[in-house]
Scaffold this motif. Structure first.
Motif, PDB file in Angstrom:
ATOM      1  N   GLY A 138      19.380  -5.436  -0.321  1.00  0.00           N
ATOM      2  CA  GLY A 138      20.742  -5.259   0.047  1.00  0.00           C
ATOM      3  C   GLY A 138      21.037  -5.008   1.396  1.00  0.00           C
ATOM      4  O   GLY A 138      20.551  -5.900   2.237  1.00  0.00           O
ATOM      5  N   ASP A 139      21.799  -3.762   1.588  1.00  0.00           N
ATOM      6  CA  ASP A 139      21.912  -3.621   3.219  1.00  0.00           C
ATOM      7  C   ASP A 139      20.659  -3.393   4.063  1.00  0.00           C
ATOM      8  O   ASP A 139      20.725  -3.201   5.085  1.00  0.00           O
ATOM      9  N   ALA A 172      15.478 -20.153  -0.223  1.00  0.00           N
ATOM     10  CA  ALA A 172      15.584 -19.683  -1.721  1.00  0.00           C
ATOM     11  C   ALA A 172      14.940 -18.243  -1.503  1.00  0.00           C
ATOM     12  O   ALA A 172      15.375 -17.484  -2.568  1.00  0.00           O
ATOM     13  N   MET A 173      13.617 -18.170  -1.059  1.00  0.00           N
ATOM     14  CA  MET A 173      13.137 -16.963  -0.992  1.00  0.00           C
ATOM     15  C   MET A 173      13.885 -15.966  -0.442  1.00  0.00           C
ATOM     16  O   MET A 173      14.185 -14.800  -0.732  1.00  0.00           O
ATOM     17  N   ASN A 174      14.443 -16.287   0.595  1.00  0.00           N
ATOM     18  CA  ASN A 174      15.257 -15.057   1.723  1.00  0.00           C
ATOM     19  C   ASN A 174      16.587 -14.797   0.809  1.00  0.00           C
ATOM     20  O   ASN A 174      16.910 -13.801   0.771  1.00  0.00           O
ATOM     21  N   GLU A 175      17.144 -15.637  -0.101  1.00  0.00           N
ATOM     22  CA  GLU A 175      18.343 -14.967  -0.794  1.00  0.00           C
ATOM     23  C   GLU A 175      17.644 -14.086  -1.911  1.00  0.00           C
ATOM     24  O   GLU A 175      18.376 -13.161  -2.072  1.00  0.00           O
ATOM     25  N   VAL A 176      16.613 -14.299  -2.531  1.00  0.00           N
ATOM     26  CA  VAL A 176      16.136 -13.341  -3.408  1.00  0.00           C
ATOM     27  C   VAL A 176      15.889 -11.949  -2.862  1.00  0.00           C
ATOM     28  O   VAL A 176      16.179 -10.784  -3.339  1.00  0.00           O
ATOM     29  N   TYR A 177      14.962 -12.177  -1.693  1.00  0.00           N
ATOM     30  CA  TYR A 177      14.652 -11.084  -0.859  1.00  0.00           C
ATOM     31  C   TYR A 177      15.877 -10.247  -0.414  1.00  0.00           C
ATOM     32  O   TYR A 177      15.908  -9.056  -0.606  1.00  0.00           O
ATOM     33  N   SER A 196       0.939  -7.166 -17.169  1.00  0.00           N
ATOM     34  CA  SER A 196      -0.225  -7.546 -18.220  1.00  0.00           C
ATOM     35  C   SER A 196      -1.181  -8.589 -17.747  1.00  0.00           C
ATOM     36  O   SER A 196      -2.067  -9.073 -18.355  1.00  0.00           O
ATOM     37  N   GLY A 197      -0.709  -9.077 -16.238  1.00  0.00           N
ATOM     38  CA  GLY A 197      -1.666  -9.903 -15.521  1.00  0.00           C
ATOM     39  C   GLY A 197      -1.302 -11.528 -15.826  1.00  0.00           C
ATOM     40  O   GLY A 197      -1.954 -12.415 -15.412  1.00  0.00           O
ATOM     41  N   GLU A 198       0.038 -11.971 -16.687  1.00  0.00           N
ATOM     42  CA  GLU A 198       0.220 -13.450 -16.718  1.00  0.00           C
ATOM     43  C   GLU A 198       1.041 -13.892 -15.559  1.00  0.00           C
ATOM     44  O   GLU A 198       1.882 -13.131 -14.902  1.00  0.00           O
ATOM     45  N   LEU A 199       0.994 -15.030 -15.228  1.00  0.00           N
ATOM     46  CA  LEU A 199       1.280 -15.746 -14.048  1.00  0.00           C
ATOM     47  C   LEU A 199       2.650 -16.189 -14.417  1.00  0.00           C
ATOM     48  O   LEU A 199       2.912 -16.840 -15.373  1.00  0.00           O
ATOM     49  N   VAL A 200       3.702 -15.831 -13.579  1.00  0.00           N
ATOM     50  CA  VAL A 200       5.146 -16.153 -13.902  1.00  0.00           C
ATOM     51  C   VAL A 200       5.147 -17.613 -13.345  1.00  0.00           C
ATOM     52  O   VAL A 200       4.876 -17.871 -11.996  1.00  0.00           O
ATOM     53  N   GLU A 201       5.244 -18.627 -14.090  1.00  0.00           N
ATOM     54  CA  GLU A 201       5.358 -20.104 -13.674  1.00  0.00           C
ATOM     55  C   GLU A 201       6.863 -20.093 -13.145  1.00  0.00           C
ATOM     56  O   GLU A 201       7.693 -19.221 -13.373  1.00  0.00           O
ATOM     57  N   GLY A 202       7.177 -21.293 -12.692  1.00  0.00           N
ATOM     58  CA  GLY A 202       8.507 -21.618 -12.376  1.00  0.00           C
ATOM     59  C   GLY A 202       8.761 -21.573 -10.574  1.00  0.00           C
ATOM     60  O   GLY A 202       7.750 -21.899 -10.073  1.00  0.00           O
ATOM     61  N   ASP A 203      10.066 -21.835 -10.442  1.00  0.00           N
ATOM     62  CA  ASP A 203      10.264 -22.042  -9.044  1.00  0.00           C
ATOM     63  C   ASP A 203      10.032 -20.703  -8.047  1.00  0.00           C
ATOM     64  O   ASP A 203       9.639 -19.736  -8.663  1.00  0.00           O
ATOM     65  N   ILE A 204      10.478 -21.017  -6.836  1.00  0.00           N
ATOM     66  CA  ILE A 204      10.327 -20.003  -5.921  1.00  0.00           C
ATOM     67  C   ILE A 204      10.982 -18.568  -6.251  1.00  0.00           C
ATOM     68  O   ILE A 204      10.837 -17.313  -5.980  1.00  0.00           O
ATOM     69  N   VAL A 205      12.538 -18.864  -6.774  1.00  0.00           N
ATOM     70  CA  VAL A 205      13.225 -17.699  -7.137  1.00  0.00           C
ATOM     71  C   VAL A 205      12.516 -17.043  -8.250  1.00  0.00           C
ATOM     72  O   VAL A 205      12.379 -15.612  -8.255  1.00  0.00           O
ATOM     73  N   ALA A 206      11.925 -17.600  -9.265  1.00  0.00           N
ATOM     74  CA  ALA A 206      11.248 -16.961 -10.460  1.00  0.00           C
ATOM     75  C   ALA A 206      10.272 -15.964  -9.893  1.00  0.00           C
ATOM     76  O   ALA A 206       9.867 -14.861 -10.128  1.00  0.00           O
ATOM     77  N   GLN A 207       9.208 -16.898  -8.826  1.00  0.00           N
ATOM     78  CA  GLN A 207       8.220 -16.098  -8.403  1.00  0.00           C
ATOM     79  C   GLN A 207       8.463 -14.733  -7.538  1.00  0.00           C
ATOM     80  O   GLN A 207       7.746 -13.917  -7.672  1.00  0.00           O
ATOM     81  N   THR A 208       9.492 -14.998  -6.873  1.00  0.00           N
ATOM     82  CA  THR A 208       9.830 -14.248  -5.654  1.00  0.00           C
ATOM     83  C   THR A 208      10.545 -12.707  -6.635  1.00  0.00           C
ATOM     84  O   THR A 208       9.996 -11.698  -6.250  1.00  0.00           O
TER      85      THR A 208
END
Length: 124
Positions: free
Chosen positions: A95-96, A85-90, A37-49
C-alpha cells in the motif's frame, strides 16, 4: 536471539529458521512460493509473488510485526523481465508503506521458483 517459527508458512527446507528476532528487529529468511503445507505454487510471477507475501505476513505476525513495520526488503528474481508484474503485486501488499528495497536477478532459486523475498522489520 529468538527463533520465529509458524505452521502458517512453509517449514524451512534446510538448516535455517523462518526468522530471527534480535534487539527489537525481525530478520526473515527468504520466502518462496510454497504453501504452508509445503506445496509449490505453480503459475506466473503474480501467483508466486502473492504466495510469497502470504508467507511473509504469517512469519511477521508470529514475530509480532507486520508489513507496515518492514524497513527493508530484498527481492530475488529468476528473470528481471518479471520485475514490472512482481512490482505491481508488491505495491498492492505494501500500500502506501514503502520500505527500502533491493531487487536482484539471480541465476537460479530454490525449487526453480520465479521469486524469493526476505524482509527486515521492527518488532513492537
Amino acid at each position: 536471539m529468538k527463533t520465529v517459527s509458524t505452521k502458517n508458512a512453509p517449514a524451512a527446507i534446510g538448516p535455517y529458521a523462518q526468522g530471527i528476532i534480535v534487539n527489537g528487529m525481525f530478520y526473515s529468511s527468504g520466502q518462496i512460493p510454497l504453501t504452508a503445507s509445503g506445496e509449490l505454487v505453480e503459475g506466473d510471477i503474480v501467483a508466486q509473488t502473492n504466495q510469497v507475501f502470504e508467507n511473509l505476513k504469517a512469519v511477521l505476525k508470529e514475530a509480532g510485526s507486520s508489513l507496515n513495520h518492514v524497513v527493508k526488503t530484498t527481492v530475488f528474481l529468476a528473470d528481471m523481465n518479471d520485475f514490472a508484474a512482481m512490482n505491481e503485486v508488491y505495491a498492492s501488499h505494501f500500500g502506501d508503506h514503502k520500505p527500502a528495497r533491493s531487487a536482484i536477478e539471480v541465476a537460479r532459486l530454490p525449487k526453480d521458483v520465479k521469486v524469493e523475498i526476505e524482509v527486515i522489520a521492527v518488532v513492537e
